[in-house]
Write an enzyme that holds these catalytic residues in place. Structure first.
Site, PDB file in Angstrom:
ATOM      1  N   LYS A  15       0.810  -1.226   0.000  1.00 18.51           N
ATOM      2  CA  LYS A  15       0.000   0.000   0.000  1.00 18.51           C
ATOM      3  C   LYS A  15       0.841   1.273   0.000  1.00 18.51           C
ATOM      4  O   LYS A  15       0.665   2.147  -0.836  1.00 18.51           O
ATOM      5  CB  LYS A  15      -0.828   0.013   1.293  1.00 18.51           C
ATOM      6  CG  LYS A  15      -2.281   0.058   1.125  1.00 18.51           C
ATOM      7  CD  LYS A  15      -3.001   0.028   2.470  1.00 18.51           C
ATOM      8  CE  LYS A  15      -2.308  -0.633   3.612  1.00 18.51           C
ATOM      9  NZ  LYS A  15      -2.191   0.084   4.846  1.00 18.51           N
ATOM     10  N   ARG A  88     -10.094   3.163   7.654  1.00 16.42           N
ATOM     11  CA  ARG A  88      -9.852   1.766   7.993  1.00 16.42           C
ATOM     12  C   ARG A  88     -11.108   1.108   8.558  1.00 16.42           C
ATOM     13  O   ARG A  88     -11.100  -0.095   8.817  1.00 16.42           O
ATOM     14  CB  ARG A  88      -8.757   1.691   9.057  1.00 16.42           C
ATOM     15  CG  ARG A  88      -7.393   1.324   8.520  1.00 16.42           C
ATOM     16  CD  ARG A  88      -6.418   1.308   9.681  1.00 16.42           C
ATOM     17  NE  ARG A  88      -5.354   0.371   9.479  1.00 16.42           N
ATOM     18  CZ  ARG A  88      -4.140   0.696   9.031  1.00 16.42           C
ATOM     19  NH1 ARG A  88      -3.860   1.930   8.703  1.00 16.42           N
ATOM     20  NH2 ARG A  88      -3.216  -0.217   8.927  1.00 16.42           N
ATOM     21  N   ARG A 122      10.346  -6.356   6.385  1.00 15.49           N
ATOM     22  CA  ARG A 122      10.090  -4.915   6.271  1.00 15.49           C
ATOM     23  C   ARG A 122      11.070  -4.104   7.130  1.00 15.49           C
ATOM     24  O   ARG A 122      11.315  -4.452   8.277  1.00 15.49           O
ATOM     25  CB  ARG A 122       8.670  -4.647   6.789  1.00 15.49           C
ATOM     26  CG  ARG A 122       7.868  -4.042   5.731  1.00 15.49           C
ATOM     27  CD  ARG A 122       6.496  -3.787   5.859  1.00 15.49           C
ATOM     28  NE  ARG A 122       5.782  -3.678   7.086  1.00 15.49           N
ATOM     29  CZ  ARG A 122       4.510  -3.309   7.086  1.00 15.49           C
ATOM     30  NH1 ARG A 122       3.903  -3.001   5.979  1.00 15.49           N
ATOM     31  NH2 ARG A 122       3.840  -3.253   8.214  1.00 15.49           N
ATOM     32  N   ARG A 154       9.840  -2.012  12.385  1.00 17.40           N
ATOM     33  CA  ARG A 154       8.801  -1.287  13.115  1.00 17.40           C
ATOM     34  C   ARG A 154       8.445  -2.033  14.388  1.00 17.40           C
ATOM     35  O   ARG A 154       8.391  -3.268  14.398  1.00 17.40           O
ATOM     36  CB  ARG A 154       7.557  -1.163  12.233  1.00 17.40           C
ATOM     37  CG  ARG A 154       7.584   0.065  11.373  1.00 17.40           C
ATOM     38  CD  ARG A 154       6.519   0.048  10.350  1.00 17.40           C
ATOM     39  NE  ARG A 154       5.191  -0.279  10.868  1.00 17.40           N
ATOM     40  CZ  ARG A 154       4.088  -0.212  10.125  1.00 17.40           C
ATOM     41  NH1 ARG A 154       4.161   0.165   8.875  1.00 17.40           N
ATOM     42  NH2 ARG A 154       2.927  -0.523  10.642  1.00 17.40           N
ATOM     43  N   ARG A 165      -3.434  -7.651  13.642  1.00 19.51           N
ATOM     44  CA  ARG A 165      -3.694  -6.578  12.663  1.00 19.51           C
ATOM     45  C   ARG A 165      -4.360  -7.128  11.410  1.00 19.51           C
ATOM     46  O   ARG A 165      -5.228  -6.488  10.830  1.00 19.51           O
ATOM     47  CB  ARG A 165      -2.386  -5.861  12.318  1.00 19.51           C
ATOM     48  CG  ARG A 165      -1.926  -4.959  13.464  1.00 19.51           C
ATOM     49  CD  ARG A 165      -0.455  -4.635  13.387  1.00 19.51           C
ATOM     50  NE  ARG A 165      -0.089  -3.853  12.233  1.00 19.51           N
ATOM     51  CZ  ARG A 165       1.141  -3.837  11.705  1.00 19.51           C
ATOM     52  NH1 ARG A 165       2.099  -4.569  12.219  1.00 19.51           N
ATOM     53  NH2 ARG A 165       1.393  -3.089  10.679  1.00 19.51           N
TER      54      ARG A 165
HETATM   55  P1  AMP Z   1       0.129   1.223   9.092  1.00 20.29           P
HETATM   56  O1  AMP Z   1       1.454   1.879   8.957  1.00 20.29           O
HETATM   57  O2  AMP Z   1      -0.852   1.687   8.047  1.00 20.29           O
HETATM   58  O3  AMP Z   1       0.248  -0.284   9.132  1.00 20.29           O
HETATM   59  O4  AMP Z   1      -0.485   1.682  10.511  1.00 20.29           O
HETATM   60  C1  AMP Z   1       0.180   1.357  11.711  1.00 20.29           C
HETATM   61  C2  AMP Z   1      -0.759   1.465  12.898  1.00 20.29           C
HETATM   62  O5  AMP Z   1      -1.240   2.831  13.020  1.00 20.29           O
HETATM   63  C3  AMP Z   1      -2.036   0.629  12.838  1.00 20.29           C
HETATM   64  O6  AMP Z   1      -1.833  -0.710  13.240  1.00 20.29           O
HETATM   65  C4  AMP Z   1      -2.940   1.399  13.816  1.00 20.29           C
HETATM   66  O7  AMP Z   1      -2.590   1.155  15.158  1.00 20.29           O
HETATM   67  C5  AMP Z   1      -2.586   2.854  13.511  1.00 20.29           C
HETATM   68  N1  AMP Z   1      -3.455   3.391  12.431  1.00 20.29           N
HETATM   69  C6  AMP Z   1      -3.099   3.650  11.148  1.00 20.29           C
HETATM   70  N2  AMP Z   1      -4.148   4.121  10.439  1.00 20.29           N
HETATM   71  C7  AMP Z   1      -5.191   4.174  11.295  1.00 20.29           C
HETATM   72  C8  AMP Z   1      -6.568   4.576  11.181  1.00 20.29           C
HETATM   73  N3  AMP Z   1      -7.088   4.984  10.015  1.00 20.29           N
HETATM   74  N4  AMP Z   1      -7.349   4.488  12.279  1.00 20.29           N
HETATM   75  C9  AMP Z   1      -6.865   4.065  13.440  1.00 20.29           C
HETATM   76  N5  AMP Z   1      -5.588   3.654  13.627  1.00 20.29           N
HETATM   77  C10 AMP Z   1      -4.751   3.708  12.577  1.00 20.29           C
END
Ligand code: AMP
Length: 209
Positions: A15, A88, A122, A154, A165
């Protein structure tokens, strides 16, 4: 009018990488919600500490925080934005519907098996540039091509958290495909990065005709 595109997909579906490439191609702003949240965490603020607890646990952070952030970012995107990681949930999508028009929703699909395999490799630099040890390696192993900074994993990319997740993605984010209906363009995220990018461009071009 600014044209906004959402990119959906499970963890490690590519993504962020595809959003970045597409933003460059279309002269749009790439808004990565995960990146924005990690910046807040890195700032050491109280709010950031609260967010980190949710993120390291594989949970979503509260909507009032993400809603505020997305509006601020959209204000800075006069040409349009590629939204990566927001919305999300259906509640977040409804919030967005009240504020902007979405032109397309690109849904990247990969199996859970691929997601788990990819997550292990990653790596990110402290300034948010992303790599993969196998599929998108930096020129000098362990260091960012752009900043020269040491790469790291991360803190939420742990085997336990990834399963949580992924489950959350299937339960809360996948229903967005039905929400956006005819706006959705489904793309197989399993091939290489340039192949997926080409498939995205072709599909968007096809839609415009
Ligand atoms: P990502 O980098 O997109 O995998 O996001 C990492 C983490 O950020 C997720 O596992 C959530 O804890 C938080 N997060 C990212 N986007 C959202 C969202 N739209 N709503 C709530 N939490 C989010």
């Amino acid at each position: 009018m600014a044209q906004h595109i959402i990119i959906l997909g499970p963890q490690a579906s590519g993504k962020g990488t595809q959003a970045e490439m597409l933003a460059h191609e279309l002269n749009h702003r790439h808004i990565s919600m995960g990146e924005k949240l990690r910046e807040e965490v890195a700032s050491g603020s109280k709010l950031g500490q609260m967010m980190k607890a949710h993120m390291d646990n594989g949970e979503l952070v509260p909507d009032d925080l993400t809603n505020k952030m997305i509006l601020r970012e959209l204000e800075r995107s006069p040409n349009g934005a590629i939204l990566d990681g927001f919305p999300r949930t259906i509640a977040q999508a409804k919030f967005l519907d009240d504020h902007i028009e979405i032109a397309h929703v690109i849904a990247l699909t990969i199996s859970d098996k691929t997601a788990v395999e990819r997550i292990g490799g990653r790596r990110e630099c402290p300034k948010g540039h992303n790599y993969h040890t196998k599929y998108n390696p930096p020129k000098k192993p362990g260091f960012c091509d752009t900043d020269g900074l040491p790469l790291r994993q991360r803190s939420d990319d742990t085997p336990a958290t990834i399963m949580k997740r992924l489950a959350l993605y299937h339960e809360q984010t996948e229903p967005l495909i039905a929400h956006y209906k005819s706006k959705v363009i489904s793309i197989n995220g399993e091939p290489s990065i340039p192949e997926v990018h080409l498939a995205v461009l072709k599909a968007l071009h096809h839609r415009k005709r």
